[in-house]
Design a protein around this motif. Sequence first.
Motif, PDB file in Angstrom:
ATOM      1  N   LEU A 109      -9.894   7.416  30.865  1.00 38.14           N
ATOM      2  CA  LEU A 109      -9.499   8.634  31.577  1.00 38.14           C
ATOM      3  C   LEU A 109     -10.687   9.542  31.862  1.00 38.14           C
ATOM      4  CD1 LEU A 109      -6.126   9.557  29.811  1.00 38.14           C
ATOM      5  CD2 LEU A 109      -6.435   8.841  32.190  1.00 38.14           C
ATOM      6  N   VAL A 110     -11.516   9.776  30.861  1.00 39.17           N
ATOM      7  CA  VAL A 110     -12.633  10.700  31.074  1.00 39.17           C
ATOM      8  C   VAL A 110     -13.682  10.095  32.005  1.00 39.17           C
ATOM      9  CG1 VAL A 110     -12.252  11.887  28.888  1.00 39.17           C
ATOM     10  CG2 VAL A 110     -13.872   9.975  28.975  1.00 39.17           C
ATOM     11  N   ASP A 111     -13.822   8.760  31.990  1.00 39.22           N
ATOM     12  CA  ASP A 111     -14.734   8.135  32.948  1.00 39.22           C
ATOM     13  C   ASP A 111     -14.195   8.240  34.363  1.00 39.22           C
ATOM     14  OD1 ASP A 111     -16.468   7.492  30.933  1.00 39.22           O
ATOM     15  OD2 ASP A 111     -15.886   5.374  30.807  1.00 39.22           O
ATOM     16  N   LEU A 112     -12.865   8.211  34.480  1.00 38.29           N
ATOM     17  CA  LEU A 112     -12.236   8.280  35.796  1.00 38.29           C
ATOM     18  C   LEU A 112     -12.204   9.705  36.338  1.00 38.29           C
ATOM     19  CD1 LEU A 112     -10.648   6.673  37.979  1.00 38.29           C
ATOM     20  CD2 LEU A 112      -8.559   7.246  36.712  1.00 38.29           C
ATOM     21  N   LEU A 113     -11.883  10.672  35.457  1.00 35.35           N
ATOM     22  CA  LEU A 113     -11.678  12.053  35.904  1.00 35.35           C
ATOM     23  C   LEU A 113     -12.901  12.941  35.724  1.00 35.35           C
ATOM     24  CD1 LEU A 113      -8.108  12.621  34.388  1.00 35.35           C
ATOM     25  CD2 LEU A 113      -8.699  11.951  36.736  1.00 35.35           C
ATOM     26  N   GLY A 114     -13.797  12.561  34.828  1.00 35.15           N
ATOM     27  CA  GLY A 114     -14.934  13.408  34.535  1.00 35.15           C
ATOM     28  C   GLY A 114     -16.177  13.023  35.320  1.00 35.15           C
ATOM     29  N   GLU A 115     -17.097  13.965  35.381  1.00 40.14           N
ATOM     30  CA  GLU A 115     -18.380  13.724  36.040  1.00 40.14           C
ATOM     31  C   GLU A 115     -19.430  13.427  34.982  1.00 40.14           C
ATOM     32  OE1 GLU A 115     -19.395  17.028  38.426  1.00 40.14           O
ATOM     33  OE2 GLU A 115     -17.562  16.971  39.642  1.00 40.14           O
ATOM     34  N   ARG A 124     -19.284  13.692  29.622  1.00 47.11           N
ATOM     35  CA  ARG A 124     -18.388  13.751  30.765  1.00 47.11           C
ATOM     36  C   ARG A 124     -17.890  15.184  30.916  1.00 47.11           C
ATOM     37  NH1 ARG A 124     -20.600   9.705  30.928  1.00 47.11           N
ATOM     38  NH2 ARG A 124     -19.801   7.574  31.232  1.00 47.11           N
ATOM     39  N   ILE A 125     -17.934  15.683  32.148  1.00 45.36           N
ATOM     40  CA  ILE A 125     -17.530  17.064  32.437  1.00 45.36           C
ATOM     41  C   ILE A 125     -16.252  17.037  33.262  1.00 45.36           C
ATOM     42  CG2 ILE A 125     -18.196  19.244  33.513  1.00 45.36           C
ATOM     43  CD1 ILE A 125     -21.123  18.383  33.117  1.00 45.36           C
ATOM     44  N   LEU A 126     -15.207  17.656  32.733  1.00 49.88           N
ATOM     45  CA  LEU A 126     -13.918  17.711  33.403  1.00 49.88           C
ATOM     46  C   LEU A 126     -13.822  18.981  34.243  1.00 49.88           C
ATOM     47  CD1 LEU A 126     -11.551  16.666  30.460  1.00 49.88           C
ATOM     48  CD2 LEU A 126     -12.569  15.187  32.211  1.00 49.88           C
ATOM     49  N   GLN A 127     -13.260  18.882  35.414  1.00 50.46           N
ATOM     50  CA  GLN A 127     -13.056  20.044  36.274  1.00 50.46           C
ATOM     51  C   GLN A 127     -11.787  20.768  35.839  1.00 50.46           C
ATOM     52  OE1 GLN A 127     -15.361  21.110  38.439  1.00 50.46           O
ATOM     53  NE2 GLN A 127     -16.560  19.385  37.647  1.00 50.46           N
ATOM     54  N   GLU A 128     -11.875  21.397  34.699  1.00 55.08           N
ATOM     55  CA  GLU A 128     -10.755  22.089  34.074  1.00 55.08           C
ATOM     56  C   GLU A 128     -11.264  23.439  33.583  1.00 55.08           C
ATOM     57  OE1 GLU A 128      -7.617  23.595  32.478  1.00 55.08           O
ATOM     58  OE2 GLU A 128      -7.403  21.609  33.390  1.00 55.08           O
ATOM     59  N   GLU A 129     -10.521  24.519  33.914  1.00 50.95           N
ATOM     60  CA  GLU A 129     -10.985  25.859  33.550  1.00 50.95           C
ATOM     61  C   GLU A 129     -10.690  26.219  32.102  1.00 50.95           C
ATOM     62  OE1 GLU A 129     -12.962  27.706  35.344  1.00 50.95           O
ATOM     63  OE2 GLU A 129     -12.916  26.017  36.751  1.00 50.95           O
ATOM     64  N   ILE A 139     -18.674   2.635  18.670  1.00 48.52           N
ATOM     65  CA  ILE A 139     -19.955   2.067  18.221  1.00 48.52           C
ATOM     66  C   ILE A 139     -21.009   2.142  19.323  1.00 48.52           C
ATOM     67  CG2 ILE A 139     -21.098  -0.034  17.419  1.00 48.52           C
ATOM     68  CD1 ILE A 139     -18.487  -0.845  16.104  1.00 48.52           C
ATOM     69  N   SER A 140     -20.655   1.733  20.505  1.00 51.97           N
ATOM     70  CA  SER A 140     -21.626   1.747  21.609  1.00 51.97           C
ATOM     71  C   SER A 140     -21.065   2.386  22.872  1.00 51.97           C
ATOM     72  CB  SER A 140     -22.069   0.310  21.922  1.00 51.97           C
ATOM     73  OG  SER A 140     -20.959  -0.488  22.283  1.00 51.97           O
ATOM     74  N   SER A 141     -19.887   2.971  22.780  1.00 54.69           N
ATOM     75  CA  SER A 141     -19.244   3.523  23.973  1.00 54.69           C
ATOM     76  C   SER A 141     -18.636   4.886  23.700  1.00 54.69           C
ATOM     77  CB  SER A 141     -18.153   2.564  24.473  1.00 54.69           C
ATOM     78  OG  SER A 141     -17.220   2.295  23.432  1.00 54.69           O
ATOM     79  N   SER A 142     -19.307   5.706  22.909  1.00 51.27           N
ATOM     80  CA  SER A 142     -18.798   7.037  22.609  1.00 51.27           C
ATOM     81  C   SER A 142     -18.902   7.933  23.838  1.00 51.27           C
ATOM     82  CB  SER A 142     -19.573   7.647  21.435  1.00 51.27           C
ATOM     83  OG  SER A 142     -20.950   7.740  21.754  1.00 51.27           O
ATOM     84  N   ARG A 143     -18.049   8.947  23.862  1.00 49.38           N
ATOM     85  CA  ARG A 143     -18.074   9.927  24.942  1.00 49.38           C
ATOM     86  C   ARG A 143     -18.010  11.327  24.341  1.00 49.38           C
ATOM     87  NH1 ARG A 143     -18.970   5.784  26.980  1.00 49.38           N
ATOM     88  NH2 ARG A 143     -18.057   4.812  28.843  1.00 49.38           N
ATOM     89  N   ILE A 144     -18.759  12.240  24.919  1.00 49.80           N
ATOM     90  CA  ILE A 144     -18.646  13.664  24.614  1.00 49.80           C
ATOM     91  C   ILE A 144     -18.088  14.336  25.857  1.00 49.80           C
ATOM     92  CG2 ILE A 144     -19.895  15.791  24.072  1.00 49.80           C
ATOM     93  CD1 ILE A 144     -21.892  14.070  22.523  1.00 49.80           C
ATOM     94  N   VAL A 145     -16.986  15.056  25.679  1.00 49.13           N
ATOM     95  CA  VAL A 145     -16.241  15.592  26.813  1.00 49.13           C
ATOM     96  C   VAL A 145     -16.208  17.112  26.727  1.00 49.13           C
ATOM     97  CG1 VAL A 145     -14.060  15.518  28.067  1.00 49.13           C
ATOM     98  CG2 VAL A 145     -14.814  13.510  26.778  1.00 49.13           C
TER      99      VAL A 145
END
Length: 295
Positions: A109-115, A124-129, A139-145
């Motif tokens: 989801l965050v890869d799809l919706l985030g920049e 990943r940056i979400l366009q959410e206020e 292990i090798s695919s962490s995300r910070i949102v």
Amino acid sequence: MTPVLLGLIGLALALPVPAALARTSWPLLVPRAGIVLWQSFALAAVLAISGAALATALWLVTHDELTWWRVTLHLAILGTGVLVWTRFWWAAWSVYRETQARRRRQRHLVDLLGEADGMAPALRILQEETPLAYCVPGISSSRIVVSQGTISTLSAGEYAAVLEHERAHVRRRHDLVLEAFTVLHRAFPRVLRTDAPLVQSQIMVELLADDAARRSHGDASVAGALVALAGAPTPAGALGSGGAAAVRMARLQRPDPRNPLASVAAYAISVVVLVAPTVLLAIPWMLHAWQTLDL
């Protein structure tokens, strides 16, 4: 008598003892040692119940005077031990499966919706206020949102502190700590357990991440970010920046969070809880059982 004592120790460490410890605040002064302390209680409870079940099985084989009430009592202990171990392994599998599935969905989801941020590949940056900040460990695919509302609300120092907080979660694999607590928590039936170890562990990993952020960016930046993100929602399977705000803010007000005396006490209690039942009850009983079987 050994099966009964081990069973009582296991039940005490699963419910009344951690419930009483949760009413105190000193383990929160030393979150790393506090996590070890809570884990020792949970693990010792499982081991004590398991030891009680094993002792019961051997007692039923070796004992000559099998009165109905003794057999009933020991069968109840044996059944509890089998139930706990069955639940433990089922919980280990189900927690792993559920957590991995949730995190795969979140990453998708965050890869799809985030920049993506070119300077930080995992960000990943979400366009959410609404201010949001959390991490999806792996292990090798962490995300910070983070959300656009977080970036616009926080100062540069506060934003950097939030990113360091989430990186600390990912780098130190706090998710594994929480998964271990979840497994141990689910091992016991609801009527025999308390939520305290799981809740306390969730608070303590946030305190540890705060400590990492304050060392890099200072107390003021961490405190400001905490105020802005207090109560921010976190998806299931992720670790967020907005939980346990009151406890974390109280810790930030202490210029030096270290407390050697509390650390020593937590580690000492952990060793006693794990070792004492084995040394005082299990080993002498096993030696006696071995001698009995030899006869």
